[in-house]
Scaffold this active site. Structure first.
Site, short mmCIF file in Angstrom:
data_model
loop_
_atom_site.label_atom_id
_atom_site.label_comp_id
_atom_site.label_asym_id
_atom_site.label_seq_id
_atom_site.Cartn_x
_atom_site.Cartn_y
_atom_site.Cartn_z
N GLU A 144 -29.93 33.37 117.32
CA GLU A 144 -29.22 34.64 117.42
C GLU A 144 -28.49 34.74 118.75
O GLU A 144 -28.79 34.02 119.70
CB GLU A 144 -30.20 35.81 117.29
CG GLU A 144 -31.30 35.77 118.33
CD GLU A 144 -31.88 37.14 118.62
OE1 GLU A 144 -31.09 38.01 118.98
OE2 GLU A 144 -33.11 37.31 118.51
N LYS B 133 -41.75 42.70 117.70
CA LYS B 133 -41.67 43.07 119.11
C LYS B 133 -42.84 43.99 119.49
O LYS B 133 -43.31 44.78 118.68
CB LYS B 133 -40.33 43.75 119.40
CG LYS B 133 -39.15 42.80 119.33
CD LYS B 133 -37.88 43.46 119.80
CE LYS B 133 -36.75 42.45 119.93
NZ LYS B 133 -36.23 42.00 118.64
#
Length: 281
Positions: A9, A139
């Site tokens: 990414e 996360k």
């Protein structure tokens, strides 16, 4: 044997880390993939075009600032308007699959925020795209239990790499068990091929970071950062970068160091899985 490729990414380049650390890490990720024998393909939008593999000049320009953040809901508009953007997990998953890349390495996926309710597009993208994503779990700022429940509901295959519990990004362990475990890249590749043959969506291979931070300590920092965000009225797309910045401050930069480590470890594991997969197909 087809060429083993690993998608990377670019949101980490445009929004994840400060300059010039962002550029240094992005280049190190590509080098880590090459060292393992695979080809890195960092994905981004550059002046209204999808780039699958970036030149050094394009990486420098994206790292310097001013780029947008592309997820699925604004991807078409950004392309139509000729914009440059870093791609989130959701956008990278979609674009990697369009370009025939079956393995993607990232740091952590988005998921369900505790309060107010906010769910990342990463989860739906994983559920409908047959790709293997290597990450260190959701996360740390997320509601891990709710995120795991959503992954189950959406039918995403969650597989621990040499672990029976869900990694929590900065922490290699959490209280939450994962439904399956593999211990080699070849085993992970076989799970992916089975999932694809069954017409299922993505496989989330969760890789615990080495030398991570204690889960309980990170949870306290996340709670404090959440209170700060609530007081300052931070929400929506501004919330995740705000919380990660506050975690860096509260930990005296320790979360940044762990973040860099897990990104590199995930890139290496993704390359090994891509090599195993190329040998099986």
């Amino acid at each position: 044997m087809r060429e083993p490729r690993v998608a990377l990414e670019s949101a980490v380049l445009t929004h994840g880390l400060p300059y010039p650390l962002n550029l240094e890490v992005a280049l190190a990720l590509e080098e880590a993939v090459r060292e393992e024998g695979a080809t890195p393909k960092t994905i981004a939008l550059v002046r209204g075009e999808v780039r699958v593999g970036l030149s050094p000049e394009e990486m420098e320009a994206l790292a310097a600032g001013g780029a947008e953040k592309a997820s699925l809901w604004n991807l078409a508009a950004l392309l139509a308007q000729g914009r440059s953007a870093g791609t989130t997990v959701a956008a990278t998953v979609h674009l990697a699959h369009l370009h025939g890349i079956p393995v993607f390495a990232t740091g952590g996926i988005g998921g369900v925020h505790p309060e107010p309710y906010d769910e990342s597009a990463d989860l739906v993208a994983l559920s409908r795209t047959p790709i293997l994503v290597v990450s260190s779990g959701p996360k740390a700022i997320l509601d891990l239990r709710a995120t795991l429940e959503r992954l189950e509901t959406l039918g995403v295959s969650v597989v621990g790499y040499r672990t029976d519990r869900l990694p929590a990004f900065f922490s290699p362990d959490s209280p939450f068990p994962v439904p399956a475990r593999v211990d080699t890249p070849m085993e992970a590749a076989r799970v992916y091929l089975r999932a694809r043959a069954l017409g299922l969506g993505g496989v989330l291979l969760v890789n615990p970071v080495s030398q991570g931070l204690p889960y309980e300590q990170v949870a306290l920092w996340v709670e404090e950062a959440g209170r700060m965000a609530a007081r300052e009225g931070v929400f929506g797309k501004a919330l995740t970068p705000y919380l990660l910045r506050k975690l860096s401050e509260l930990s005296s930069g320790e979360t940044d160091r762990v973040n860099r480590r897990l990104l590199l470890e995930n890139a290496r594991l993704a390359a090994r899985v891509a090599l195993a997969l190329a040998g099986l197909e």
